[in-house]
Write a protein that holds these residues in place. Structure first.
Motif, mmCIF file in Angstrom:
data_model
loop_
_atom_site.group_PDB
_atom_site.id
_atom_site.type_symbol
_atom_site.label_atom_id
_atom_site.label_comp_id
_atom_site.label_asym_id
_atom_site.label_seq_id
_atom_site.Cartn_x
_atom_site.Cartn_y
_atom_site.Cartn_z
ATOM 1 N N ILE A 189 -0.947 3.266 -4.407
ATOM 2 C CA ILE A 189 -2.369 2.943 -4.498
ATOM 3 C C ILE A 189 -2.594 2.333 -5.871
ATOM 4 O O ILE A 189 -2.437 3.013 -6.891
ATOM 5 N N GLU A 193 -6.878 2.802 6.025
ATOM 6 C CA GLU A 193 -5.486 3.115 6.391
ATOM 7 C C GLU A 193 -5.120 2.526 7.746
ATOM 8 O O GLU A 193 -4.009 2.032 7.939
ATOM 9 N N ASN A 194 -6.045 2.568 8.661
ATOM 10 C CA ASN A 194 -5.730 2.039 9.988
ATOM 11 C C ASN A 194 -5.531 0.536 9.991
ATOM 12 O O ASN A 194 -4.680 0.013 10.718
ATOM 13 N N ASP A 195 -6.303 -0.155 9.168
ATOM 14 C CA ASP A 195 -6.104 -1.597 9.062
ATOM 15 C C ASP A 195 -4.719 -1.890 8.501
ATOM 16 O O ASP A 195 -4.023 -2.792 8.958
ATOM 17 N N ILE A 196 -4.333 -1.112 7.498
ATOM 18 C CA ILE A 196 -3.011 -1.313 6.898
ATOM 19 C C ILE A 196 -1.913 -1.045 7.927
ATOM 20 O O ILE A 196 -0.953 -1.813 8.051
ATOM 21 N N ILE A 197 -2.054 0.029 8.688
ATOM 22 C CA ILE A 197 -1.037 0.355 9.701
ATOM 23 C C ILE A 197 -0.910 -0.797 10.690
ATOM 24 O O ILE A 197 0.181 -1.218 11.063
ATOM 25 N N SER A 198 -2.060 -1.317 11.098
ATOM 26 C CA SER A 198 -2.055 -2.407 12.064
ATOM 27 C C SER A 198 -1.424 -3.672 11.474
ATOM 28 O O SER A 198 -0.612 -4.340 12.123
ATOM 29 N N LEU A 199 -1.771 -3.995 10.238
ATOM 30 C CA LEU A 199 -1.204 -5.183 9.591
ATOM 31 C C LEU A 199 0.300 -5.035 9.412
ATOM 32 O O LEU A 199 1.055 -5.980 9.612
ATOM 33 N N ARG A 200 0.736 -3.843 9.047
ATOM 34 C CA ARG A 200 2.166 -3.622 8.849
ATOM 35 C C ARG A 200 2.932 -3.803 10.139
ATOM 36 O O ARG A 200 4.060 -4.291 10.167
ATOM 37 N N GLN A 201 2.311 -3.377 11.235
ATOM 38 C CA GLN A 201 3.008 -3.495 12.517
ATOM 39 C C GLN A 201 3.094 -4.948 12.956
ATOM 40 O O GLN A 201 4.087 -5.376 13.524
ATOM 41 N N ARG A 208 0.806 -1.225 0.000
ATOM 42 C CA ARG A 208 0.000 0.000 0.000
ATOM 43 C C ARG A 208 0.839 1.274 0.000
ATOM 44 O O ARG A 208 0.333 2.355 0.295
ATOM 45 N N THR A 209 2.121 1.152 -0.301
ATOM 46 C CA THR A 209 2.902 2.368 -0.511
ATOM 47 C C THR A 209 2.395 3.032 -1.790
ATOM 48 O O THR A 209 2.378 4.253 -1.903
#
Lengths: 280, 247
Positions: free
Chosen positions: B62, B85-93, B59-60
């Motif tokens: 789109i 975006e928040n789901d992506i942030i959480s998955l990345r972490q 997701r860097t």
């Protein structure tokens, strides 16, 4: 997946300096390329700004001078009255009331207990005639701590956390270096354990080596204390290193918003592409 | 075994507003599957779109069209391209790791802390996190007297190893590697390959983009080839050809 409520909900936040008129919104902004209303001469510092901030998140706001980013943050901290819009803060009455519409007393309560702000200009953030410890004490006292012993030990704890020599607690920040003044501001902002900290150009004007130290400190504190932060900066390098998501502003409007690495590497809006292409 | 990642019709077209809205195709119509415990290599000449594919998944970028269906740890299938975006942030972490070609760190943070960061973000206690970080640095051959130094001062190959270490330290379920062995000597390459195989054995799904065909064949179960089509018109279409490598 995650369905948690945001910590901060900002809806259509608008701040106009001047009398304001019905044409203010339409005669300013991105297409008009100006903040000044041609009909009434008012300055539309920011208009229709909407975003959510989640727990433990660091949101960046980036833009050039006149973009409205500092005004936005000052509205959130009640330094400047907003002209329109609503802000819901989950830490205050579970986000059920618009905090922009509260009484002065209720707003003061939020400022002292639930938010911290680090200003770009040290004169705004610190009282340079008080000692470093005195500045922190000011915030503690405003929140209701009156016991001198407690105040001193809490101030010492905060200064230590922000890597300011505790021996400097009784010195005047007037004589501190820029980086040290910033760190005292950070200590002051954290005094009452607020869930939200606002940082306005926190590394601007500092030497490069000092910038690095302040950035590292902020990252560490955010992780240890699980703070939610809004970081205003015109420096894209700082934005990249500190933030998860970023909002780009120009002439008082939100241009684009997204994951920070996406904004920097795949900017969609023409202005963002222009801004990003200017990184040294 | 269910697919960990299913990419369907992934297309990325860049619009360069600074050049009057010129459109550049990054990748077009890419589809593939990736299972847990599988290593898929993406092989292509430089500029063909390998990084673009990885960045669209992470997701860097789109994506313009297509889906990247990911099976997350809670059992739900989430389209990474459409996710919030928040789901992506959480998955990345927590679950998805990405190693870019470049190392970007806050200056003045020691190598051992840079590598430990992901564990600390996930709530690990500092001393335990540093211990794991230390053992990983040792495994990757970073000299012990450099652990307290900032990786900003390291050699290219050392920086690359730090970059990889900090992305894999929490053993992500899905790992995206962009040219992981580009600056490395043979011994370091071997170590990275061993690391990849170790993660594979513990069930991670791994996607590697590389122009080093030889090394790719050593670690991959399958390899995806990307090609240019109609290069004269600067219109690129990427065609999938899956080849089963020996393993």
């Amino acid at each position: 997946m995650l369905k948690e409520k945001p910590l901060l909900k900002v809806r259509e936040l608008t701040c106009i300096f001047g009398i304001g008129c019905s044409k203010c919104n339409s005669s300013t902004g991105l297409l008009a390329e100006t903040n000044i209303c041609s009909y009434c001469g008012s300055i539309v510092a920011c208009a229709d700004v909407s975003f959510d901030l989640y727990d433990g998140e660091i949101l960046g706001i980036v833009g050039e001078s006149g973009s409205g980013k500092t005004t936005l943050v000052k509205c959130l901290y009640f330094d400047t009255p907003a002209s329109a819009g609503e802000v819901y803060f989950r830490a205050y009455k579970d986000g059920k009331v618009n905090i922009l519409a509260l009484t002065a007393q209720e707003k003061r309560h939020i400022r002292h207990h639930l938010m911290g702000m680090v200003y770009q200009d040290h004169h705004d953030g610190l009282n340079l005639d008080f000692t470093a410890g005195g500045n922190i004490a000011e915030k503690l006292i405003a929140a209701g701590t009156y016991h001198v012993g407690q105040i001193r030990s809490r101030a010492a704890e905060l200064l230590q956390r922000t890597e300011v020599l505790v021996a400097c607690m009784d010195d005047l920040p007037r004589f501190f270096s820029g980086g040290m003044k910033r760190r005292v501001q950070i200590a002051k902002a954290l005094a009452n354990n607020p869930p939200l900290v606002l940082l306005d150009e926190v590394t601007t004007g500092l030497d490069v080596s000092v910038q690095a130290r302040v950035l590292d400190l902020i990252k560490k504190l955010q992780r240890e204390l699980r703070l939610s932060m809004i970081v205003v900066s015109h420096d894209l390098g700082v934005i990249r290193l500190l933030t998860n998501r970023t909002m780009v502003m120009k002439t008082g409007r939100v241009v684009e918003m997204g994951l920070t690495d996406q904004i920097l590497e795949d900017p969609q809006h023409p202005y963002t592409q222009l801004l990003v292409s200017a990184i040294l | 075994m269910a697919d960990m990642l299913k990419v369907l019709g992934l297309t990325k077209i860049f619009t360069l507003h600074l050049l009057g809205g010129k459109k550049v195709v990054g990748c077009k119509g890419i589809s593939f599957c990736l299972r847990a415990g599988e290593v898929l290599g993406i092989s292509a000449p430089s500029g063909a779109g390998k990084s673009t594919i990885l960045k669209c998944i992470y997701r860097t970028y789109i994506a313009t069209a297509g889906q990247a269906l990911y099976l997350s740890s809670d059992g739900n299938i989430i389209d990474l391209i459409q996710a919030s975006e928040n789901d992506i942030i959480s998955l990345r972490q927590r679950e998805i790791g990405y190693v870019s070609q470049f190392l970007r760190v806050v200056p003045r943070v020691s190598a051992i802390n840079v590598v430990a960061e992901k564990l600390l973000i996930n709530g690990w206690e500092e001393s335990k996190a540093l211990k794991v970080s230390a053992s990983l640095l040792e495994y990757l051959g970073i000299p012990k007297d450099l652990w307290e130094a900032s990786p900003v001062t390291f050699s290219g190959g050392q920086q690359q190893r730090i970059n990889i270490a900090r992305a894999v330290i929490n053993r992500p379920r899905l790992l995206l590697l962009d040219e992981p062995t580009a600056s490395l000597d043979d011994q370091a390459k071997q170590r990275i390959n061993d690391l990849i195989l170790d993660l594979k054995r513990s069930g991670s799904a791994i996607l590697i983009a590389s122009h080093d065909r030889e090394n790719l064949e050593l670690v991959s179960d399958r390899i995806l080839f990307l090609n240019y089509v109609d290069e004269a018109n600067l219109r690129r279409e990427s065609i999938n050809v899956c080849k089963v490598a020996h393993n």
